[in-house]
Design a protein around this motif. Structure first.
Motif, mmCIF file in Angstrom:
data_model
loop_
_atom_site.group_PDB
_atom_site.id
_atom_site.type_symbol
_atom_site.label_atom_id
_atom_site.label_comp_id
_atom_site.label_asym_id
_atom_site.label_seq_id
_atom_site.Cartn_x
_atom_site.Cartn_y
_atom_site.Cartn_z
ATOM 1 N N ILE A 15 39.542 55.227 29.998
ATOM 2 C CA ILE A 15 39.829 54.037 29.200
ATOM 3 C C ILE A 15 41.089 53.406 29.782
ATOM 4 N N ASN A 16 40.984 52.147 30.195
ATOM 5 C CA ASN A 16 42.089 51.462 30.877
ATOM 6 C C ASN A 16 42.451 50.194 30.120
ATOM 7 N N HIS A 17 43.686 50.130 29.596
ATOM 8 C CA HIS A 17 44.116 48.923 28.887
ATOM 9 C C HIS A 17 44.049 47.709 29.816
ATOM 10 N N ILE A 18 43.541 46.606 29.288
ATOM 11 C CA ILE A 18 43.567 45.345 30.033
ATOM 12 C C ILE A 18 44.938 44.706 29.844
ATOM 13 N N CYS A 19 45.541 44.254 30.926
ATOM 14 C CA CYS A 19 46.799 43.508 30.841
ATOM 15 C C CYS A 19 46.545 42.074 31.296
ATOM 16 N N ALA A 20 47.501 41.194 31.006
ATOM 17 C CA ALA A 20 47.287 39.758 31.214
ATOM 18 C C ALA A 20 46.938 39.417 32.656
ATOM 19 N N SER A 21 47.489 40.151 33.596
ATOM 20 C CA SER A 21 47.291 39.808 35.009
ATOM 21 C C SER A 21 45.867 40.063 35.499
ATOM 22 N N ILE A 22 45.068 40.824 34.738
ATOM 23 C CA ILE A 22 43.705 41.121 35.198
ATOM 24 C C ILE A 22 42.640 40.658 34.203
ATOM 25 N N VAL A 23 43.010 39.767 33.276
ATOM 26 C CA VAL A 23 42.067 39.336 32.238
ATOM 27 C C VAL A 23 40.783 38.753 32.821
ATOM 28 N N GLU A 24 40.899 37.831 33.765
ATOM 29 C CA GLU A 24 39.708 37.176 34.301
ATOM 30 C C GLU A 24 38.800 38.171 35.011
ATOM 31 N N LYS A 25 39.396 39.073 35.776
ATOM 32 C CA LYS A 25 38.603 40.086 36.466
ATOM 33 C C LYS A 25 37.948 41.024 35.461
ATOM 34 N N ALA A 26 38.698 41.394 34.420
ATOM 35 C CA ALA A 26 38.155 42.290 33.401
ATOM 36 C C ALA A 26 36.962 41.655 32.699
ATOM 37 N N HIS A 27 37.073 40.373 32.374
ATOM 38 C CA HIS A 27 35.970 39.686 31.696
ATOM 39 C C HIS A 27 34.741 39.624 32.604
ATOM 40 N N TRP A 28 34.955 39.490 33.878
ATOM 41 C CA TRP A 28 33.856 39.432 34.848
ATOM 42 C C TRP A 28 33.044 40.724 34.825
ATOM 43 N N ALA A 29 33.699 41.825 34.449
ATOM 44 C CA ALA A 29 33.008 43.114 34.417
ATOM 45 C C ALA A 29 31.894 43.147 33.380
ATOM 46 N N SER A 30 31.852 42.173 32.472
ATOM 47 C CA SER A 30 30.790 42.123 31.467
ATOM 48 C C SER A 30 29.467 41.614 32.038
ATOM 49 N N ALA A 31 29.503 41.075 33.265
ATOM 50 C CA ALA A 31 28.267 40.601 33.903
ATOM 51 C C ALA A 31 27.358 41.793 34.214
ATOM 52 N N ARG A 32 26.060 41.537 34.281
ATOM 53 C CA ARG A 32 25.093 42.616 34.526
ATOM 54 C C ARG A 32 24.871 42.821 36.029
ATOM 55 N N PHE A 33 25.794 43.561 36.624
ATOM 56 C CA PHE A 33 25.669 43.878 38.044
ATOM 57 C C PHE A 33 24.589 44.939 38.243
ATOM 58 N N ASP A 34 24.014 44.981 39.429
ATOM 59 C CA ASP A 34 23.019 45.981 39.773
ATOM 60 C C ASP A 34 23.636 47.382 39.695
ATOM 61 N N PRO A 35 22.901 48.380 39.223
ATOM 62 C CA PRO A 35 23.443 49.740 39.089
ATOM 63 C C PRO A 35 24.004 50.317 40.388
ATOM 64 N N GLN A 36 23.506 49.855 41.524
ATOM 65 C CA GLN A 36 23.975 50.374 42.801
ATOM 66 C C GLN A 36 25.197 49.622 43.336
ATOM 67 N N VAL A 37 25.670 48.657 42.569
ATOM 68 C CA VAL A 37 26.828 47.855 42.963
ATOM 69 C C VAL A 37 28.047 48.296 42.156
ATOM 70 N N SER A 38 29.169 48.502 42.819
ATOM 71 C CA SER A 38 30.397 48.869 42.132
ATOM 72 C C SER A 38 31.105 47.622 41.617
ATOM 73 N N GLU A 39 31.318 47.569 40.299
ATOM 74 C CA GLU A 39 32.052 46.441 39.717
ATOM 75 C C GLU A 39 33.465 46.347 40.283
ATOM 76 N N PHE A 40 34.054 47.482 40.619
ATOM 77 C CA PHE A 40 35.397 47.469 41.211
ATOM 78 C C PHE A 40 35.424 46.552 42.438
ATOM 79 N N GLU A 41 34.460 46.739 43.315
ATOM 80 C CA GLU A 41 34.423 45.938 44.538
ATOM 81 C C GLU A 41 34.095 44.477 44.246
#
Length: 230
Positions: free
Chosen positions: A100-126
């Motif tokens: 569990i990783n707290h979201i901070c202001a500097s990564i809000v947009e990237k964090a919200h992007w993680a809600s997209a439905r990426f393919d299971p074989q794709v790493s959201e980190f990348e």
């Protein structure tokens, strides 16, 4: 009050009004009613394949983490119904651990992007541009850019019959936090760390503490605790 707003009588929404709302409107409306919620990125890793290939790092945004108990240290998390593939929940079930990783202001947009439905074989980190971090204690990936991080081991998963959501109960086995955000009495100053709150499904907020009050007693008015000296 905003100058453009005109004071009006309260509007009463009955059960039928709520039920007849368009699906997305109803989702925003109901998700707003519970108030501010913690904003977290949940890190998991899929199991390694039979040939030894390491699993895929996964990241999902969740606003349903809540306290269950302090001894043992338990946190709950509600996951949406598994009627469609839920990579995070499946990884948790398969491996028994997550972060569990707290979201901070500097990564809000990237964090919200993680809600997209990426393919299971794709790493959201990348895909969203965040950095995985691992420790000897937990194999699931942390978010390097997060300022407060919790390593979790699953203790129980319960299916809630009322709506088919699943309650994940995990035990905190590791905490990564800067020492100057932790007071001598154990209080973690998440505001100083810049942790973000979420309202509804897509609104992000920074907090402003009004006061920290002492332990409440029936025969004594609560007192305002002095701020931590830096």
């Amino acid at each position: 009050m905003n100058k453009k707003q005109v004071k009006a009588d309260p509007k009463y929404f009955n059960a039928s009004d709520i039920d007849n709302m368009e699906q997305r409107v109803r989702a925003n409306f109901i998700n707003s009613l519970s108030g501010f919620k913690s904003g977290n990125l949940i890190g998991t890793r899929s199991p390694s394949s039979k040939d030894g290939t390491r699993g895929v790092d996964n990241l999902a945004i969740v606003s349903s983490v809540f306290h269950i108990g302090a001894h043992p240290p338990l946190l709950g998390m509600i996951m949406r119904p598994h009627t469609v593939p839920r990579d995070t929940l499946q990884n948790i079930k398969d491996t028994g651990e997550y972060t569990i990783n707290h979201i901070c202001a500097s990564i809000v947009e990237k964090a919200h992007w993680a809600s997209a439905r990426f393919d299971p074989q794709v790493s959201e980190f990348e895909e969203i541009g965040l950095t995985p971090q691992t420790t000897d204690q937990v194999k699931a990936p942390y978010v390097l850019e997060s300022r407060i991080k919790l390593g979790m081991q699953v203790q129980d998963i319960q299916l809630l019959a009322i709506n088919q959501t699943e309650l994940v109960i995990g035990q905190v086995v590791e905490v990564i936090v800067e020492p100057y955000w932790v007071s001598e009495d154990g209080y973690v100053d998440i505001e100083a760390a810049g942790s973000v709150a979420i309202s509804s499904l897509d609104s992000y907020h920074l907090s402003h503490r009004i006061a920290r009050l002492g332990y409440a007693k029936t025969n004594e008015k609560p007192f305002i605790m002095p701020p931590k000296e830096t």
